[in-house]
Design a protein around this motif. Structure first.
Motif, PDB file in Angstrom:
ATOM      1  N   LEU A   1      21.597 142.073  52.685  1.00  0.00           N
ATOM      2  CA  LEU A   1      21.160 142.972  53.754  1.00  0.00           C
ATOM      3  C   LEU A   1      20.708 144.307  53.174  1.00  0.00           C
ATOM      4  CD1 LEU A   1      21.150 142.843  56.907  1.00  0.00           C
ATOM      5  CD2 LEU A   1      23.276 144.142  56.825  1.00  0.00           C
TER       6      LEU A   1
ATOM      7  N   GLU B   1      21.110 137.066  53.933  1.00  0.00           N
ATOM      8  CA  GLU B   1      22.087 137.765  54.766  1.00  0.00           C
ATOM      9  C   GLU B   1      21.382 138.540  55.877  1.00  0.00           C
ATOM     10  OE1 GLU B   1      25.967 140.666  54.069  1.00  0.00           O
ATOM     11  OE2 GLU B   1      24.182 141.063  52.897  1.00  0.00           O
ATOM     12  N   SER B   2      21.841 138.370  57.104  1.00  0.00           N
ATOM     13  CA  SER B   2      21.410 139.230  58.212  1.00  0.00           C
ATOM     14  C   SER B   2      22.659 139.482  59.039  1.00  0.00           C
ATOM     15  CB  SER B   2      20.321 138.549  59.049  1.00  0.00           C
ATOM     16  OG  SER B   2      20.856 137.442  59.751  1.00  0.00           O
ATOM     17  N   ARG B   3      22.588 140.391  60.006  1.00  0.00           N
ATOM     18  CA  ARG B   3      23.813 140.717  60.742  1.00  0.00           C
ATOM     19  C   ARG B   3      23.472 141.214  62.143  1.00  0.00           C
ATOM     20  NH1 ARG B   3      27.196 144.357  57.172  1.00  0.00           N
ATOM     21  NH2 ARG B   3      27.221 142.486  55.904  1.00  0.00           N
TER      22      ARG B   3
ATOM     23  N   CYS C   1      19.966 142.750  62.396  1.00  0.00           N
ATOM     24  CA  CYS C   1      19.530 143.557  61.241  1.00  0.00           C
ATOM     25  C   CYS C   1      19.005 142.617  60.175  1.00  0.00           C
ATOM     26  CB  CYS C   1      20.686 144.338  60.636  1.00  0.00           C
ATOM     27  SG  CYS C   1      21.597 145.367  61.776  1.00  0.00           S
TER      28      CYS C   1
ATOM     29  N   ARG D   1      19.911 134.116  62.894  1.00  0.00           N
ATOM     30  CA  ARG D   1      20.924 134.517  61.914  1.00  0.00           C
ATOM     31  C   ARG D   1      21.396 133.300  61.110  1.00  0.00           C
ATOM     32  NH1 ARG D   1      26.224 134.783  61.306  1.00  0.00           N
ATOM     33  NH2 ARG D   1      26.704 133.880  63.329  1.00  0.00           N
TER      34      ARG D   1
END
Ligand code: PLP
Length: 377
Positions: free
Chosen positions: A11, A319-321, A353, A310
């Motif tokens: 991220l 990675e994402s959030r 994100c 996601r």
């Protein structure tokens, strides 16, 4: 693609510029391996000249430590109430509790995702009517997007309540040409590993008042009174930044502007390649607002789609959030009052994100965008 073959895309990971080790090496060679020394002063000077507006900086061990001392210096103490943006990282609110005070959470506005001026004024009036005037306001420039400085500060000065400006995510952002971190009665920065520049861990308290900076350093170094022996008339903290980590910070300050450009490049890339997707929406800068685009975030049309994206990214080792879970939804704050309009709940449901590091390569960005397009197809 197989998860084992593909490079992990984070991220937001640390991105060294190259000169950091020179400053650290110098600290070793001169034996300034102590919590004080020339790198600490040098780093503070670098921050001060970068921010301008006669801002002074005290380098501390973390952004959380800076928030703790900042609230204390604004006079927050036991049983006080502090108004705090609900949509934020928990570190904006936790120091209120450290001081024995009570956070009261304020929802966000659509245009910036930050503290809603309307809800803020409703809350102030209501708390005063209930018999207690809030002691301070914690306003946050979330993901680098400035909050509505004019409206928020106008309300704060109308009711004479000081603002603690949480600029942890917004070093390099500006509002009508003035840098974020220079607006609050006290402001803070973070140099944690995921932020736009990092010292591996660290923060700073920002003020325009010389005696406030001195007091912050006094409290951060165990509140030692003037005496040959150890004399204390106040409770202190061990919150000062070390000369080693400040050396990393001096190197990072040299690449801050590059990092802002690269993070903004990420946002532009995502927007260019995904803006035509009707299921996705980007947060544009209102006129006069410049975001450092610390993280690029998208709004999807539903919780299901957000989770679909996601998980598809995770499957490709990316990675994402979800966006910050609002504080009024957190189990630890269930007993706190809040003033809500539904915006942060909705953003938390649908927002995501995306990887946003300044060290992302174009190949990485293409890989991320193609996974997203595949889900939307
Ligand atoms: C990172 C962050 C902090 C805390 O900073 P640390 O240096 O990690 O203690 C505070 N507020 C916000 C909004 C942050 O993102």
């Amino acid at each position: 693609m197989n998860i084992i073959d593909s490079k992990r895309i984070w991220l937001s990971s640390p991105h060294m510029g190259g000169t950091e080790q020179d400053f650290v090496k110098e600290a070793f060679e001169t034996n300034w391996v102590a919590p004080l020394g020339p790198n600490v002063n040098g780093f503070e000077n670098d921050i001060e000249s970068y921010l301008g507006s006669e801002t002074l900086a005290a380098a501390l061990s973390s952004g959380t430590a800076a928030l703790h001392l900042g609230l204390k210096l604004l006079g927050v103490s036991h049983d006080d109430e502090v108004l705090c943006q609900s949509m934020t990282f928990a570190a904006s609110a936790n120091p209120i509790v450290y001081l024995g005070a009570k956070p009261i959470f304020i929802d966000s506005e659509r245009t910036t995702w930050n503290i809603c001026p309307e809800q803020l004024e409703i809350a102030i009036k209501d708390r005063i009517a209930k018999g207690k005037k809030p002691k301070a306001i914690v306003a946050v420039h979330l993901y680098g997007m400035p909050y509505n400085v004019e409206a928020v500060h106008q309300i704060a000065s109308k009711y004479e309540i000081p603002i603690l400006e949480d600029s942890a995510e917004a070093l390099g952002s500006s509002y009508h040409g003035i840098k974020c971190g220079t607006f609050g009665d006290i402001a803070i920065l973070s140099f944690n590993g995921n932020k736009i520049i990092t010292t591996s861990g660290g923060g700073a308290l920002l003020t325009k008042d010389k005696s406030c900076k001195e007091k912050a350093i006094f409290l951060a170094t165990q509140a030692r009174d003037q005496a040959p022996h150890y004399e204390h008339s106040e409770i202190g903290y061990n919150y000062r930044m070390s000369n080693i980590t400040a050396g990393i910070g001096r190197g990072q300050m040299q690449v801050l502007d590059d990092h802002v450009k690269l993070r903004r490049r990420n946002f532009d890339f995502y927007k260019k390649h995904l803006d035509h997707c009707s299921e996705l929406q980007f947060l544009d800068e209102p006129s006069g607002y410049i975001s450092n685009r610390w993280l690029t975030c998208i709004e999807t049309t539903s919780y299901q789609l957000r989770e679909g994206l996601r998980m598809a990214l995770a499957e490709e080792n990316i990675e994402s959030r979800p966006l910050w879970k609002p504080m009024h939804q957190q189990a630890v704050f269930t007993n706190c009052d809040s003033y809500l309009n539904g915006v942060s709940d909705d953003l938390f449901d649908r927002g995501l994100c995306l990887p946003s590091g300044s060290n992302l390569e174009e190949d990485d960005l293409y890989r991320i965008v193609s996974v997203i397009k595949n889900v939307l197809r």
